[in-house]
Write an enzyme that holds these catalytic residues in place. Structure first.
Site, short mmCIF file in Angstrom:
data_model
loop_
_atom_site.label_atom_id
_atom_site.label_comp_id
_atom_site.label_asym_id
_atom_site.label_seq_id
_atom_site.Cartn_x
_atom_site.Cartn_y
_atom_site.Cartn_z
N LYS A 148 11.33 2.15 7.66
CA LYS A 148 10.03 2.47 8.83
C LYS A 148 8.76 2.91 7.80
O LYS A 148 9.13 3.53 6.74
CB LYS A 148 10.24 3.32 9.92
CG LYS A 148 9.28 3.52 10.69
CD LYS A 148 9.96 4.71 11.75
CE LYS A 148 8.61 4.73 12.73
NZ LYS A 148 9.01 5.72 13.89
N SER A 172 11.75 7.85 20.02
CA SER A 172 11.08 6.52 19.04
C SER A 172 12.15 5.81 18.31
O SER A 172 11.99 4.96 17.49
CB SER A 172 10.11 6.90 18.18
OG SER A 172 8.66 7.19 18.73
N SER A 187 8.30 4.38 18.46
CA SER A 187 7.48 3.90 17.67
C SER A 187 8.01 2.98 16.71
O SER A 187 7.58 2.14 15.68
CB SER A 187 6.49 4.95 16.73
OG SER A 187 7.66 5.66 16.23
#
Length: 495
Positions: A78, A182, A158
């Site tokens: 990420k 998330s 997210s």
């Protein structure tokens, strides 16, 4: 060769150790899949050269018999994790061109274990979002489609890039972060497993901060066993993070016995919310039956302050974001606005932040600044902190009464279409976190497990919440749920 990217971590580990496949083979297979999946917009920074170097090193390590479980496993990272020499932008224009001279503790541990970095993954800007529509890189597209429809769906947020990449078999697993859901919400939207560990289990050092008292890194994988294997490599005390817990990291995979006889599973009545879709209600009921059939005792419990969790979260998280994001001013790193004649330092700050931050980040910074301001600090921020204490106390009481894990829905719906909520009241988007934020406020471990599909063929997930520091026990409950549900569906390849 592309079939290799469909392997789980556990399957790949076994093949690597037998010599039936090499880390280089696995890496090349994943790089091929990534090159063909531009339509998903999941990977935003490629690190092919580094991946090939790491894969060769992993092969040498395996040959020498010095191979931890993650050795040779190709991962997506990420974009919130700082990776040395590689762009790390938190999907924000304000960090355009930023290449850290240091490695986050979590990614450093993964490289020490022999894992391979395929590239950086898309996400909501500064991890603020539930649909991956706030990214400076553009929207991530869910690899799943509704039956008979070509409409693009959100992968959740997210950690939407991480979820989409794992679901589409672009990588064997990915890192995610979870501030209010998330990891778990996008995992549920894409039919994968997402684990949010206990706050403090994984170091936050080198992870770009959103809300420091809530953020926690975790694995996003194809199976529960893979989550156990990957968490083992990610977790551990870090002196550079004052909130990192100095407690031993157990063997999480060894905890996967598949035996939960005599365990007590709580069903919180507050999660039966008005207007809950019948499909989610049935999924929850079926999940409870699966655990009951495995020998667990199902117990109705109450978490009375749950109804205050979402408003408390959306005071505390923006307040901490307002403080954390104050450092992005155009002076030391990242984007700096071009100044006009006569502009001074104040104008530079204002123009840089106006240009660099997206609308959702601006909204949350303004909300956070407001609730921390002199006239409203007690009315909002202090009150939210007190509510957070009460929420944690609810969980403490339930666990003290003998509950081993808590079963809830992971999301209030299946994945929705990109753009469907973008123009609506932002509160409607925030409601996607209704089942997940309590876990962050209380600092507990939680996991989303794919357990079924809706009438449109889209995956649905259930959430299990565990006792603090007992991720092994939580993962064992999740394994039982995973095996009983038998969810093996994959998205049809359209990209």
């Amino acid at each position: 060769m592309s079939e290799l990217s469909k392997l789980t971590i556990a399957e790949a580990r076994d093949l690597l150790r037998k010599g039936d496949v090499t880390a280089t083979d696995l890496t090349e297979a994943c790089l091929t899949e990534i090159a063909d999946a531009g339509a998903l917009n999941a990977f935003v920074h490629d690190t092919e050269d580094q991946a090939r170097t790491q894969a060769a090193q992993a092969d040498a390590r395996i040959k020498n018999g010095d191979a931890p479980s993650m050795c040779g496993i190709p991962l997506g990272i990420k974009d919130l994790f700082c990776t040395k020499g590689t762009p790390s932008q938190a999907a924000s224009n304000i960090l355009g061109g930023f290449r850290p001279e240091y490695e986050s503790t979590v990614t450093g541990k993964l490289w020490d274990a022999g894992a391979v970095m395929l590239g950086k993954l898309n996400m909501d800007e500064f991890a603020m979002g539930s649909s991956n529509e706030t990214s400076a890189y553009g929207d991530v597209v869910n690899p799943w489609r509704r039956k008979g429809s070509d409409a693009a769906l959100t992968p959740g947020g997210s950690s939407g890039g991480s979820a989409a990449a794992v679901a589409a078999d672009l990588c064997l697993a990915a890192t995610g972060t979870d501030t209010g859901g998330s990891i778990r919400q996008p995992a549920a939207f894409t039919g994968i497993t997402g684990l949010k560990p206990t706050y403090g289990r994984c170091s936050r050092w080198g992870i770009i901060a959103f809300a420091s008292s809530l953020d926690q890194a975790g694995p996003m994988t194809k199976t529960v066993r893979d989550s156990a294997i990957m968490l083992q490599a990610m977790a551990g005390h870090d002196a550079k993070d004052s909130t990192s817990a100095d407690i031993p990291v157990p063997d999480f995979e060894a905890a996967l016995t598949g035996d939960i006889r005599g365990k007590k599973i709580g069903l919180p009545r507050e999660y039966r919310m008005e207007g809950m879709p019948a499909e989610i209600e049935k999924l929850w009921s079926d999940g409870a039956d699966m655990l009951r059939d495995a020998g667990a005792e199902l117990v109705d419990i109450t978490l009375p302050h749950t109804k205050y969790a979402l408003p408390a979260y959306y005071v505390i998280a923006p307040a901490e974001a307002s403080s954390n994001l104050a450092r992005y001013d155009g002076v030391r790193f990242g984007h700096r606005a071009k100044l006009g004649q006569g502009d001074g330092i104040t104008e530079m700050y204002e123009k840089t932040r106006a240009e660099g931050f997206g609308h959702e980040v601006q909204r949350r910074v303004m909300v956070g600044t407001y609730v921390l301001s002199a006239g409203f600090y007690d009315a909002y921020y202090n009150r939210a902190r007190k509510v957070r204490t009460l929420i944690k106390r609810d969980f403490d009481q339930v666990f003290a009464d003998g509950i081993d894990a808590i079963l809830t829905p992971a999301t209030p719906s299946a994945a929705f279409g990109l753009g469907e909520m973008a123009s609506a009241d932002p509160v409607q988007m925030y409601l996607n976190d209704v089942f997940t934020v309590t876990v962050n406020l209380a600092g507990l471990p939680g996991i989303s497990v794919p357990t079924g599909a809706d009438s449109q063929g889209l995956p649905l997930g259930l959430q299990l919440i565990g006792r603090p520091w007992e991720e092994g026990d939580l993962l064992n409950h999740a394994l039982v749920l995973e095996q009983a549900a038998g969810f093996t569906a994959k998205p049809g390849k359209w990209w």
